[in-house]
Scaffold this motif. Structure first.
Motif, short mmCIF file in Angstrom:
data_model
loop_
_atom_site.label_atom_id
_atom_site.label_comp_id
_atom_site.label_asym_id
_atom_site.label_seq_id
_atom_site.Cartn_x
_atom_site.Cartn_y
_atom_site.Cartn_z
N TYR A 289 0.71 -1.03 0.13
CA TYR A 289 0.22 0.09 0.09
C TYR A 289 0.92 1.24 0.11
O TYR A 289 1.40 2.31 -1.18
N GLN A 294 0.73 4.95 -2.46
CA GLN A 294 -0.79 5.49 -2.71
C GLN A 294 -0.73 6.07 -0.25
O GLN A 294 -0.73 5.35 0.15
N LEU A 299 -4.75 9.39 -1.14
CA LEU A 299 -4.34 8.81 -2.14
C LEU A 299 -4.65 7.02 -1.98
O LEU A 299 -4.48 6.24 -3.50
N GLN A 300 -4.67 6.91 -0.61
CA GLN A 300 -5.17 5.71 -0.54
C GLN A 300 -7.07 5.50 -1.44
O GLN A 300 -7.32 3.96 -2.08
N ASP A 303 -7.49 6.62 -6.28
CA ASP A 303 -5.90 5.99 -6.83
C ASP A 303 -5.69 6.81 -7.85
O ASP A 303 -5.94 6.55 -9.72
N ASP A 305 -2.38 7.70 -8.47
CA ASP A 305 -0.87 8.25 -8.76
C ASP A 305 -0.25 6.53 -8.97
O ASP A 305 -1.30 5.35 -9.20
N GLN A 315 -8.97 0.94 -4.97
CA GLN A 315 -9.33 1.63 -3.61
C GLN A 315 -9.91 2.01 -2.36
O GLN A 315 -10.35 0.32 -2.51
#
Ligand SMILES: [Zn+2]
Length: 740
Positions: A289, A294, A299-300, A303, A305, A315
């Motif tokens: 993770y 993320q 960012l978690q 997503d 990135d 996600q």
């Protein structure tokens, strides 16, 4: 023929390797404190705060205020390189249910395509573009209360220490004391001569993640009681002496399955005491993770990135407000710890082509584009809601108005809906004087947006609301031409592929096939003709990121033909009818996967047909494989005269309704376990939850048992791959059905 460029997510080892190198680079730079050098993630860049931010409206003022109030805070800007409207489309129309809001929210928060259809649980609804834009726009959250959703969750020795960990775990009863007592695999007791706080601190250092995040995560997984949950007591039958504090790989359709899978993983990995479990589990958490790009709550959740080779797919939560609310909780924790003014790093994403001002919270009224008729004589249209506002017009029975907002609350005893008169006058009218009518229509032709342009709920710029931003090349159906001239533009009414309507400036749409740009470039409508459908990728090449899938017979706009020849395919740049821009392989030299549609060809209408669900089932060894609509009743009917007992995955007898994956069905004396095609999470229904579990599985974030695997293999090729993901997506769009 080569294998079709349609079905297989390839884990790109290259990208992974690059990621690790980049992480090393970050550590290196951090060590020498030269973080304002460019750090490149593919096309994405993380960079120190600089005047570069001025290219992105509204950020500077907000960040400067935070810097002024908290001189120790550090800001890293994450240049995503992604176009804002494409991001929003990928988070909404590309995959309905990717973001959800509670069902209690007003209509403006809910997707008008999905409406009240449950997504990801009975009390959740697909979020509207306005709601997703509001939560995703970082400018709404760059303030004292919410900034922590951007906190870098990596280890930072300047601010994180064992005292802070102690404060965070102070309410967790089983974690108190200077020593940790545990049960060994032989059942005897043993003691570690260190505290949980020390173990968490050590695990965080080794894994390179924030010990505060780690402590909060363990609390979330194991609770705060006098003993941890079953995966961390070390006393679970069959798994005595094994520990999985972070619940790594603890997944399944029943509580027991979750525990057993988690403990089996602990056993396979020899996690035989709390310290080993926390240290090794933290490394898994970091690898999958946080070190995968993320590395903030934002960012978690979103997503954006691409360092793990995907965008939008993995996600953590569907709840669109999850990172914002968790960020607020973290802030409170830091506040209580007295850590608020420490040197904390925040990673702030920016997007290309963002609106000049931050996206606002959806209004309370429902945004619509629909015609209504007046019933009543001398009915007032007013400048505002309520009987005290001035009258702007009077209308009578039979007059047709365009309604653009449906009020959610009453004023002066009426619901005041916002309407536009045929002459362009805008006002509010008491709903009691309105009846719904068929929509006005004076043409029906396929048109293409010839630039990036807003679609509004009514004609005019000032009183209307933006429904979505259309992408250059996006195909639409024009249904009304030239009724309104407002703000010096002629406005046409159009319909999107998903059924939504709105108004657009006539100059910004062209008939399909017309020259649409200064460069004399022609756009063409094309139809997907290969049976397995096609992937839309972010760039040309079979290792590029997959944005979405299109199935056979779907219509696309080709904005640029033969962009390149890579991997033995010819690639075209296309826009989907939902506005996703990307690249497709059209086949080798000739068009094998798509065909051009002539101007006068009606776009295929077959895709709107609602496919009835099937309810057949069959027995295979100890499994009962069933179709989406199989119910207890169907099984009883087909086994009349026999004793049929159905139990859900918790062991409760179920007498009626849907069978779910993991249910057991006993027919006379033989017991079978059900695998319902498409029901991956075992709730008996096929919905976006199943899509999410499939995605997680493909990304190797969770494991499936045999009956779940069977349920997930919807195309029956004895493999779980992106083909299944594709077909589950199509099923949700009612474009395919599953057969045993
Ligand atoms: Zn939706």
């Amino acid at each position: 023929m080569k294998s079709n460029e349609a079905i297989t997510i390839k884990q790109s080892r290259f990208i992974k390797l690059v990621t690790y190198l980049i992480i090393l680079t970050i550590v290196f730079y951090a060590f020498f404190n030269v973080l304002n050098k460019n750090i490149v993630f593919g096309a994405q860049v993380r960079q120190g705060y600089s005047t570069e931010i001025n290219k992105y409206p509204g950020y500077k003022e907000l960040i400067d205020k935070l810097k002024k109030d908290h001189p120790n805070w550090k800001f890293t800007i994450f240049y995503t390189g992604l176009d804002w409207s494409q991001v929003i489309k990928n988070e909404t129309t590309a995959c309905h249910g990717r973001n959800v809001v509670p069902s209690s929210r007003s209509n403006a928060w809910k997707c008008s395509v999905c409406g009240e259809t449950p997504r990801g649980g009975s009390s959740w609804r697909c979020a509207s573009e306005a709601a997703v834009s509001y939560y995703m726009d970082p400018r709404n959250w760059l303030n004292d209360t919410y900034i922590f959703e951007f906190e870098n969750l990596s280890y930072n020795e300047e601010i994180q220490n064992v005292e802070g960990v102690k404060k965070i775990i102070s309410s967790i009863k089983y974690m108190q004391g200077d020593k940790v007592t545990y049960t060994k695999t032989d059942g005897t007791k043993a003691t570690l001569d260190k505290s949980y706080a020390q173990i968490i601190m050590e695990a965080a250092k080794q894994a390179g993640i924030s010990p505060y995040h780690l402590a909060s995560r363990i609390r979330q997984e194991q609770g705060a009681g006098t003993t941890p949950g079953s995966t961390a007591t070390g006393t679970y039958t069959g798994y005595v002496g094994y520990y999985n504090f972070l619940n790594i790989k603890a997944s399944g359709s029943t509580d027991r399955e979750v525990i057993v899978n988690g403990l089996q993983h602990a056993k396979n990995s020899s996690w035989t005491d709390p310290e080993i479990s926390i240290i090794q589990g933290s490394k898994v958490l970091a690898k999958n993770y946080i070190n995968d790009g993320q590395d903030t709550l934002y960012l978690q959740k979103f997503d954006v990135d691409n360092s793990d080779g995907t965008l939008y797919y993995f996600q953590y939560m569907q709840n669109v407000s999850a990172s914002v609310s968790e960020g607020a909780e973290v802030k409170n924790a830091y506040n209580q710890l007295g850590l608020l003014n420490s040197s904390i790093e925040f990673i702030i994403p920016v997007y290309e082509n963002m609106p000049q001002t931050a996206c606002q919270e959806p209004i309370d009224a429902s945004i619509v584009t629909q015609n209504v008729k007046v019933k009543g004589t001398g009915v007032s249209v007013r400048a505002g809601t309520g009987t005290t506002t001035s009258k702007v017009a009077t209308v009578n029975t039979g007059d047709t108005l365009l309604r653009i907002e449906i009020a959610a609350t009453m004023n002066s005893g009426y619901y005041w809906d916002k309407v536009i008169l045929p002459n362009g006058t805008v006002g509010y009218i008491a709903r009691t004087y309105l009846v719904e009518t068929t929509d006005v229509k004076n043409c029906e032709e396929t048109v293409i947006a010839n630039t990036t342009v807003n679609l509004r709920n009514g004609p005019g710029l000032n009183e209307t609301t933006i429904i979505t931003t259309l992408v250059k090349g996006q195909a639409l159906t024009r249904i009304q031409k030239g009724q309104y001239t407002l703000n010096a533009y002629v406005w046409d009414r159009v319909k999107l592929a998903d059924g939504r309507q709105g108004y657009i400036v006539q100059d910004y749409i062209s008939l399909a096939g017309e020259t649409t740009t200064e460069t004399d470039e022609k756009t063409q409508l094309i139809k997907v003709i290969c049976n397995s459908g096609l992937k839309i990728r972010e760039e040309a090449g079979i290792d590029k990121k997959i944005l979405t899938y299109v199935s056979k017979n779907e219509i696309l706009t080709r904005t640029q033909a033969s962009v390149s020849s890579v991997n033995g395919y010819t690639w075209d740049k296309v826009v989907t009818a939902t506005g996703i821009e990307g690249y497709i392989a059209r086949g080798t030299a000739t068009e094998q996967y798509v065909e051009e549609i002539k101007n006068d060809t009606e776009p295929n209408k077959g895709t709107d047909v609602v496919v009835p669900a099937n309810s057949d089932f069959k027995v295979q060894d100890t499994k009962l494989i069933c179709e989406p609509a199989t119910t207890v009743e169907v099984i009883e009917q087909k086994n009349s005269g026999k004793t049929v007992v159905v139990k859900d995955s918790k062991g409760t007898v179920v007498k009626t309704g849907n069978i779910g994956t993991g249910y057991t069905i006993t027919i006379n004396s033989k017991t079978y376990t059900a695998s319902k095609l498409g029901d991956v999470n075992g709730d008996g229904n096929i919905n976006s939850g199943d899509l999410f579990y499939t995605q997680k599985y493909l990304l190797k974030k969770i494991e499936f048992n045999d009956c779940t695997k069977k349920a997930c293999d919807v195309n029956g090729d004895n493999n779980i791959n992106s083909g299944d993901l594709f077909y589950i997506q199509k099923y949700l769009l009612k474009k395919t059905e599953f057969h045993i």
